[in-house]
Design a protein around this motif. Structure first.
Motif, mmCIF file in Angstrom:
data_model
loop_
_atom_site.group_PDB
_atom_site.id
_atom_site.type_symbol
_atom_site.label_atom_id
_atom_site.label_comp_id
_atom_site.label_asym_id
_atom_site.label_seq_id
_atom_site.Cartn_x
_atom_site.Cartn_y
_atom_site.Cartn_z
ATOM 1 N N LEU A 161 -16.128 81.503 -18.679
ATOM 2 C CA LEU A 161 -15.513 81.107 -20.071
ATOM 3 C C LEU A 161 -15.898 79.890 -20.450
ATOM 4 O O LEU A 161 -16.369 78.883 -19.412
ATOM 5 N N LYS A 162 -16.145 79.682 -21.675
ATOM 6 C CA LYS A 162 -16.668 78.433 -22.391
ATOM 7 C C LYS A 162 -15.399 78.216 -23.534
ATOM 8 O O LYS A 162 -15.808 78.398 -24.655
ATOM 9 N N ILE A 163 -14.215 77.823 -23.105
ATOM 10 C CA ILE A 163 -13.342 77.340 -24.115
ATOM 11 C C ILE A 163 -13.353 76.317 -25.063
ATOM 12 O O ILE A 163 -13.553 75.385 -24.525
ATOM 13 N N LEU A 164 -13.294 76.631 -26.476
ATOM 14 C CA LEU A 164 -13.286 75.555 -27.285
ATOM 15 C C LEU A 164 -11.791 74.792 -27.289
ATOM 16 O O LEU A 164 -10.832 75.652 -27.412
ATOM 17 N N ASN A 165 -11.768 73.658 -27.207
ATOM 18 C CA ASN A 165 -10.583 72.977 -26.997
ATOM 19 C C ASN A 165 -9.625 73.276 -28.308
ATOM 20 O O ASN A 165 -8.475 73.217 -28.098
ATOM 21 N N ASP A 166 -10.349 73.238 -29.368
ATOM 22 C CA ASP A 166 -9.580 73.542 -30.665
ATOM 23 C C ASP A 166 -8.953 74.795 -30.812
ATOM 24 O O ASP A 166 -8.227 75.098 -31.796
ATOM 25 N N SER A 167 -9.472 75.778 -29.875
ATOM 26 C CA SER A 167 -8.888 77.134 -29.995
ATOM 27 C C SER A 167 -7.486 77.400 -29.239
ATOM 28 O O SER A 167 -6.866 78.071 -29.419
ATOM 29 N N LEU A 168 -7.248 76.174 -28.611
ATOM 30 C CA LEU A 168 -5.984 76.229 -27.490
ATOM 31 C C LEU A 168 -4.836 76.835 -28.442
ATOM 32 O O LEU A 168 -3.675 77.274 -28.071
ATOM 33 N N GLN A 169 -4.892 76.163 -29.690
ATOM 34 C CA GLN A 169 -3.569 76.350 -30.426
ATOM 35 C C GLN A 169 -3.199 77.756 -30.895
ATOM 36 O O GLN A 169 -2.074 78.010 -31.357
ATOM 37 N N LEU A 170 -4.281 78.630 -30.621
ATOM 38 C CA LEU A 170 -4.209 80.229 -31.033
ATOM 39 C C LEU A 170 -3.173 80.787 -30.072
ATOM 40 O O LEU A 170 -3.069 81.760 -30.310
ATOM 41 N N TYR A 171 -3.221 80.379 -28.912
ATOM 42 C CA TYR A 171 -2.900 80.965 -27.842
ATOM 43 C C TYR A 171 -1.298 80.540 -27.215
ATOM 44 O O TYR A 171 -0.884 79.444 -27.602
ATOM 45 N N SER A 172 -0.634 81.625 -26.570
ATOM 46 C CA SER A 172 0.603 81.484 -26.166
ATOM 47 C C SER A 172 0.610 80.639 -24.847
ATOM 48 O O SER A 172 -0.360 80.429 -24.220
ATOM 49 N N GLN A 173 1.579 80.059 -24.101
ATOM 50 C CA GLN A 173 1.645 79.367 -22.937
ATOM 51 C C GLN A 173 0.996 80.342 -21.712
ATOM 52 O O GLN A 173 0.257 79.957 -20.922
ATOM 53 N N LYS A 174 1.631 81.702 -21.816
ATOM 54 C CA LYS A 174 1.217 82.653 -20.923
ATOM 55 C C LYS A 174 -0.615 82.689 -20.826
ATOM 56 O O LYS A 174 -1.105 82.673 -20.128
ATOM 57 N N GLU A 175 -0.800 82.954 -22.298
ATOM 58 C CA GLU A 175 -2.335 82.994 -22.486
ATOM 59 C C GLU A 175 -3.279 81.834 -21.865
ATOM 60 O O GLU A 175 -4.151 81.989 -21.281
ATOM 61 N N ARG A 176 -2.530 80.471 -22.117
ATOM 62 C CA ARG A 176 -3.273 79.293 -21.655
ATOM 63 C C ARG A 176 -3.327 79.276 -20.172
ATOM 64 O O ARG A 176 -4.189 78.860 -19.560
ATOM 65 N N ASN A 177 -2.230 79.672 -19.529
ATOM 66 C CA ASN A 177 -2.065 79.934 -18.091
ATOM 67 C C ASN A 177 -3.106 80.995 -17.537
ATOM 68 O O ASN A 177 -3.773 80.477 -16.478
ATOM 69 N N ASP A 178 -3.407 81.925 -18.246
ATOM 70 C CA ASP A 178 -4.320 82.771 -17.752
ATOM 71 C C ASP A 178 -5.745 82.108 -17.619
ATOM 72 O O ASP A 178 -6.592 82.890 -16.938
#
Length: 351
Positions: A161-178
């Motif tokens: 995974l190479k997550i872009l920090n500014d994409s985190l706003q698109l996800y729910s808390q559960k998804e961020r935990n995943d």
């Protein structure tokens, strides 16, 4: 019990065996059983991994990204859900391009049940693999499906995974935990029942993203599953997810599409959107208001887009939205023409 009716907890003998010995034996038994369970899980891991490799397309998609295939060729990626999966047949598109003297290779990078929010996870991997053009297939459901992603689509490729920090706003808390979960044996144990009972069948998808992730056998098999009465039933169902109401409100589901397009464009990768074909019976149920709101959203992305919702008849569809293999072969020349048009316009660098 003593004369007051209280429980006697002293470690007195019970027959000829001290109670302390009984306790020790029970604890030893528990530890042995636990050890055997852990050992059994690790012994089962190769079976689980083989099952995951056979059935989880996301693993093979990241294998494809790791090839960085666009560095050595003019590569066009088609991305989207199974609508793209069914309608895009790269061998025919590539042949059409070759017949017109274009050395361009197309790739069908669909993932079942894909949405813009789910695809946003992969953006940096896509960018690193250096495509020359991305053709992004969407429809009304793409920006109204509120389902969270299956955690396996994230966890099984955790190390890549190479997550872009500014994409985190698109996800729910559960998804961020995943995003933090690693595919340890304790995570993978949930696949044991399916892994043990799994038997490959000839019409399973190939997940061969270098050629066609469905495979011709799979395509021809699914053509045989067409049920006209089911198509009619779906078209007449006001709650059918393929004919949703698209409002004019801003949602993170819509914002994900805008984010994906603009992130790719900012990385120098041209993006073309396609409003994908739908079965005529389903298409005619889309309200004018929904259609206009969807068109407004496509305009808001800033990308060029083509409306291809109409013009494909019943013979082109297995159901309300998936194309038959015949439909995919008829769609192939149109996709080749679109790519050639983008090259001629200068949008795609091609030498």
């Amino acid at each position: 019990m003593d004369k007051w009716g209280a429980v006697n907890t002293k470690l007195t003998k019970e027959g000829d065996v001290p109670r302390s010995t009984v306790v020790v034996c029970i604890l030893a038994g528990v530890l042995i059983a636990g050890g055997l369970f852990v050992a059994g899980m690790y012994a089962a891991e190769p079976v689980i991994d083989e099952y995951l490799n056979e059935t989880k397309g996301i693993i093979h998609l990241y294998d494809f990204y790791d090839l960085n295939i666009g560095e050595d060729q003019t590569a066009v990626y088609f991305i989207g859900s199974s609508i793209i999966g069914a309608s895009i047949y790269p061998p025919y598109i590539n042949q059409n391009l070759s017949n017109n003297d274009y050395n361009i290779t197309t790739y069908n990078l669909y993932i079942s049940s894909d949405t813009p929010r789910r695809r946003s996870i992969e953006l940096q991997n896509i960018i690193a693999s250096a495509p020359s053009l991305i053709i992004y297939g969407v429809t009304y459901r793409s920006v109204t499906d509120r389902a969270e992603w299956p955690d396996e689509q994230i966890v099984l490729v955790h190390s890549r995974l190479k997550i872009l920090n500014d994409s985190l706003q698109l996800y729910s808390q559960k998804e961020r935990n995943d995003l933090k979960i690693k595919p340890t044996i304790y995570y993978k144990k949930k696949f044991i029942p399916n892994a043990v009972s799994y038997t490959p069948v000839v019409h399973d998808p190939t997940f061969d993203y270098l050629n066609d992730p469905n495979g011709l056998i799979s395509r021809r098999y699914y053509d045989t599953t067409k049920k006209p009465e089911q198509i009619l039933k779906e078209a007449n169902n006001p709650k059918d997810p393929w004919r949703p109401i698209v409002t004019n409100e801003s949602t993170r589901y819509k914002q994900a599409l805008i984010y994906n397009v603009q992130t790719l464009q900012n990385a120098g990768i041209p993006v073309v959107l396609i409003n994908m074909p739908l079965h005529p019976l389903t298409s005619e149920k889309i309200t004018d208001e929904s259609r206009q709101n969807f068109y407004d959203l496509l305009n808001e992305t800033g990308a060029k887009w083509y409306d291809m919702e109409f013009g494909c008849g019943d013979e082109c569809f297995i159901d309300s939205h998936h194309m038959t293999f015949y439909g995919a072969t008829q769609f192939a020349p149109r996709m080749a023409e679109l790519i050639i048009s983008e090259v001629k316009s200068g949008a795609v660098h091609y030498a």
